[in-house]
Design an enzyme around this catalytic site. Sequence first.
Site, PDB file in Angstrom:
ATOM      1  N   GLU A 155       0.782  -1.232  -0.139  1.00 43.81           N
ATOM      2  CA  GLU A 155      -0.004  -0.028  -0.014  1.00 43.81           C
ATOM      3  C   GLU A 155       0.809   1.324  -0.017  1.00 43.81           C
ATOM      4  O   GLU A 155       2.022   1.435   0.564  1.00 43.81           O
ATOM      5  CB  GLU A 155      -1.143   0.202   1.274  1.00 43.81           C
ATOM      6  CG  GLU A 155      -1.813  -1.008   1.367  1.00 43.81           C
ATOM      7  CD  GLU A 155      -2.952  -1.353   0.456  1.00 43.81           C
ATOM      8  OE1 GLU A 155      -3.309  -0.198  -0.218  1.00 43.81           O
ATOM      9  OE2 GLU A 155      -3.469  -2.443   0.613  1.00 43.81           O
ATOM     10  N   THR A 156       0.383   2.199  -0.804  1.00 42.14           N
ATOM     11  CA  THR A 156       1.029   3.638  -0.531  1.00 42.14           C
ATOM     12  C   THR A 156      -0.294   4.662  -0.288  1.00 42.14           C
ATOM     13  O   THR A 156      -1.325   4.503  -0.934  1.00 42.14           O
ATOM     14  CB  THR A 156       1.579   4.223  -1.986  1.00 42.14           C
ATOM     15  OG1 THR A 156       2.620   3.278  -2.247  1.00 42.14           O
ATOM     16  CG2 THR A 156       2.055   5.585  -1.922  1.00 42.14           C
TER      17      THR A 156
END
Length: 260
Positions: A46-47
């Site tokens: 995830e970003t």
Amino acid sequence: MQLAFHQVDAFSDRPFSGNPAMVYRLDSWLADDLMQKIAAEHNLAETAFLVREGQAWHIRWFTPTTEVPLCGHATLASAFVLFEIYNESAERIDFTCKSGPLSVSREGDRLWLDFPTIVPSEIGVTLDVERALGVEAVDVLGSNELFVVLDSEQAVLDCQPDMAALAKLPWLGAIVTARGNQHDFVSRYFAPAIGINEDPVTGSTHCSLIPYWAKRLGKSNLTACQRSARGGELFCRLEGERVKIGGNATLVASGTLFLG
């Protein structure tokens, strides 16, 4: 344009364990396709991207291939960055997102996510699910995630899914879980359909895991371990329609992204 980023290992008090997330605090939103390209460039599970909106932070999460509606570890990482890098003085940070209001509170060196409960419904064991996961299931439930109960922690450790088959099932991903030997429960999470074969530590799946195990074990305070290769420990509370998910976080890198 240059953007600062910070990489945090969530649900860990040391580097190189827990679940890594990249965090960007923005002054205003970037184009959706640009945020997706940035997430693909970092190639982490995830970003997270944050923009201040009133008294809260609007948060969005991207895997390398798609935007997702809820993510626990990257929210924990984002709160850690706001507290430790940007010196947020409040003891609680409020977030808004597609899944509704969220918050993260600071208690000592531990951060606590406040998320909604997601109670899975009974589906029943099917051959397609067992073949895709390579398991003998005790029970199968579902919500937006497939929720598969196994008979032991060892069965969770031994799980070796057929990722291609799993990606074809009509759920975002698959949780496998069992009672733990040293924790109240253990789990693993697989989501090949959204570009994550196995997530190291997943806060959002505990929105379902906590109410399930709280009811089954007859207790509202639980300890959990996600038994991925990196692993992570979570401290869990069921509080009505909300779950509290506690953990540590560790900063491992900061840098600058150059957009030309």
